[in-house]
Write a protein that holds these residues in place. Sequence first.
Motif, PDB file in Angstrom:
ATOM      1  N   ASN A 120       0.596  -0.805  -0.370  1.00  0.00           N
ATOM      2  CA  ASN A 120       0.307   0.036   0.287  1.00  0.00           C
ATOM      3  C   ASN A 120       0.967   0.951   0.015  1.00  0.00           C
ATOM      4  N   PRO A 121       1.164   1.708  -1.086  1.00  0.00           N
ATOM      5  CA  PRO A 121       1.797   3.154  -1.332  1.00  0.00           C
ATOM      6  C   PRO A 121       1.915   4.003  -0.890  1.00  0.00           C
ATOM      7  N   GLY A 122       2.336   4.976   0.077  1.00  0.00           N
ATOM      8  CA  GLY A 122       1.817   6.373   0.330  1.00  0.00           C
ATOM      9  C   GLY A 122       1.375   5.718   2.184  1.00  0.00           C
ATOM     10  N   THR A 123       1.707   4.486   2.856  1.00  0.00           N
ATOM     11  CA  THR A 123       0.740   4.430   3.948  1.00  0.00           C
ATOM     12  C   THR A 123       2.803   4.969   4.825  1.00  0.00           C
ATOM     13  N   ASP A 124       2.749   4.892   5.927  1.00  0.00           N
ATOM     14  CA  ASP A 124       3.283   5.282   6.725  1.00  0.00           C
ATOM     15  C   ASP A 124       3.178   4.166   7.835  1.00  0.00           C
ATOM     16  N   ILE A 125       4.414   4.255   8.232  1.00  0.00           N
ATOM     17  CA  ILE A 125       4.095   3.234   9.815  1.00  0.00           C
ATOM     18  C   ILE A 125       3.236   3.004  10.515  1.00  0.00           C
ATOM     19  N   GLN A 126       2.316   4.995  10.833  1.00  0.00           N
ATOM     20  CA  GLN A 126       1.619   5.071  11.418  1.00  0.00           C
ATOM     21  C   GLN A 126       0.213   3.883  11.562  1.00  0.00           C
ATOM     22  N   ASP A 127      -0.102   4.278   9.997  1.00  0.00           N
ATOM     23  CA  ASP A 127      -1.371   3.612   9.315  1.00  0.00           C
ATOM     24  C   ASP A 127      -0.995   2.123   9.546  1.00  0.00           C
ATOM     25  N   SER A 128      -0.255   2.040   8.853  1.00  0.00           N
ATOM     26  CA  SER A 128      -0.323   0.237   9.122  1.00  0.00           C
ATOM     27  C   SER A 128       0.013  -0.382  10.071  1.00  0.00           C
ATOM     28  N   THR A 129       0.493   0.137  11.562  1.00  0.00           N
ATOM     29  CA  THR A 129       0.810  -0.372  12.838  1.00  0.00           C
ATOM     30  C   THR A 129      -1.259  -0.074  13.450  1.00  0.00           C
ATOM     31  N   ALA A 130      -1.875   0.626  12.632  1.00  0.00           N
ATOM     32  CA  ALA A 130      -3.414   1.109  13.219  1.00  0.00           C
ATOM     33  C   ALA A 130      -4.025   0.413  12.205  1.00  0.00           C
ATOM     34  N   TYR A 131      -3.364   0.236  11.126  1.00  0.00           N
ATOM     35  CA  TYR A 131      -4.548  -1.325  10.469  1.00  0.00           C
ATOM     36  C   TYR A 131      -4.143  -2.902  11.366  1.00  0.00           C
ATOM     37  N   VAL A 132      -3.520  -3.061  11.538  1.00  0.00           N
ATOM     38  CA  VAL A 132      -2.935  -4.281  12.030  1.00  0.00           C
ATOM     39  C   VAL A 132      -3.776  -4.888  13.568  1.00  0.00           C
ATOM     40  N   ARG A 133      -3.570  -3.150  14.476  1.00  0.00           N
ATOM     41  CA  ARG A 133      -4.795  -3.293  16.133  1.00  0.00           C
ATOM     42  C   ARG A 133      -6.294  -3.498  15.462  1.00  0.00           C
ATOM     43  N   GLU A 134      -6.116  -3.107  13.830  1.00  0.00           N
ATOM     44  CA  GLU A 134      -7.655  -2.848  14.012  1.00  0.00           C
ATOM     45  C   GLU A 134      -8.193  -4.603  13.429  1.00  0.00           C
ATOM     46  N   ILE A 135      -7.271  -4.772  12.574  1.00  0.00           N
ATOM     47  CA  ILE A 135      -7.198  -6.640  12.262  1.00  0.00           C
ATOM     48  C   ILE A 135      -7.027  -7.592  13.953  1.00  0.00           C
ATOM     49  N   ILE A 136      -6.325  -7.393  14.945  1.00  0.00           N
ATOM     50  CA  ILE A 136      -6.405  -7.549  16.167  1.00  0.00           C
ATOM     51  C   ILE A 136      -7.732  -6.838  16.629  1.00  0.00           C
ATOM     52  N   TYR A 137      -8.391  -6.265  16.715  1.00  0.00           N
ATOM     53  CA  TYR A 137      -9.335  -5.958  17.863  1.00  0.00           C
ATOM     54  C   TYR A 137     -10.702  -6.983  17.646  1.00  0.00           C
ATOM     55  N   LYS A 138     -10.322  -6.656  15.771  1.00  0.00           N
ATOM     56  CA  LYS A 138     -12.249  -7.457  15.597  1.00  0.00           C
ATOM     57  C   LYS A 138     -12.307  -8.733  15.716  1.00  0.00           C
TER      58      LYS A 138
END
Length: 457
Positions: free
Chosen positions: A373-391
Amino acid sequence: MSTYLCVAYAGHFCWFLNNQEVRAHIEENQEYFTISMLNVYRATDLMFPGENEVEEARSFSRKVLEKITLKDSSLASTGLNKMVEHELKFPWIARLDHLDHRAWIEDINNTNVLWVGKTSFHRLSTLLNEKLLQLAVADYEFRQSIYRKELEEVIRWSKNKGMSDMGFGRDKTTYCYFAIASSIPLPYDSEVRMIITKSAVVITVADDFYDTEASFDELITLTQAIARWDAEGLSGHSKTIFNALDDLVSELVAKVRHQHGIDITYFLQQIWYETFNSWFVEAEAKWSMGGFVPSIEEYLGNGAVSIALHTIVLPASYLLNPSLADYKIRAGEYQTVTKLAMLIPRLLNDIQSYQKEEQEGKLNYVLLYMKENPGTDIQDSTAYVREIIYKNWGEFLQHVLMDGLAEELPKSCKFLHLSCVKVFQMFFHSSNRYDSNTDMLQDIQKAIYIPLNIRSN
């Protein structure tokens, strides 16, 4: 159980959310509702997918509690305020039961926080309160005495098998035992704790061997030896790892044969080969000797295996009552609760280890998401992964706590899944505590060695 019932009856539990007058009254009189909001917040720890009202209740109660902790009020220096701060900072999913029990015993003894407020009908007599406290203290100290003996035994085993003297990687014998003993309450017996700890020690040492120490030829030789379960041709560290694993498997096979009259040798050999092979796949390039970069799906399929939670939980579940003896579990064919228990720790680990793994030339989910996902930074990526964990966490809880779902495992086995996933939550909730040499030392001392801090009356 009371927490679970609150969530099960969300419509009754969350009634105040639909009454703006009541909500306003709570917000205007926050201190009066501290205990109520704390209990609401705790209840929502057990939230299932689609429970929108429960999610709103969690958000509302947290907002109220955060405001209470920031106010300069009569509660600011009380045990209750400290309890609220602790609850907000360290969620239930990342806390270990044994240390939670210690905190409750010491808080009740030194602050009597349970009885703050006007609900005088909840008070216990001083005599009864003291007797319950004495019982709790005796139970905690009894556990500590058991844990000290078991830890000494598993440290001896680790040394005798060469696991603590490899000269590379992490000696985490004490960490492994502390975590599982503090998460798995008695009446799970000593055999379960010891098998899980030994498994975790072998996993840590072998994983480090594949990651940092072995040559590629050594990895091929060891992986093939595990596949055929034969140490011929092995030497040095590879032979030490194989022999420790073979001893562990033989011990568990004997125990299960004695208890249930069945032979699980093939299953254990297959699940351990699956795990070793997943480490080989990661090391083969560090996914990249030939420049190959896997897709997120390919990475996660292998990564959920290489985190090895199932390798710890499923074999040990044969020692539970009821056990897995009547269930046909095959390596690589796991039920939903096990698949979720494999996925969540992998993603938790990846959030806290991406910097180290990037430096070592390894990939993980956080880094792969940015590549795809070009254009995403590390904060975007970790937030995305945390959302997967939460669900996935909500779905995991549902499979652990609810009866009548497809692909049922014994309740004891599902709760062992929960205890072990909570260990990973504790390790990786806010940092990589597992790789730290100091971060858990005080917790280990409190869990196993330091007497309770009880005020003399």
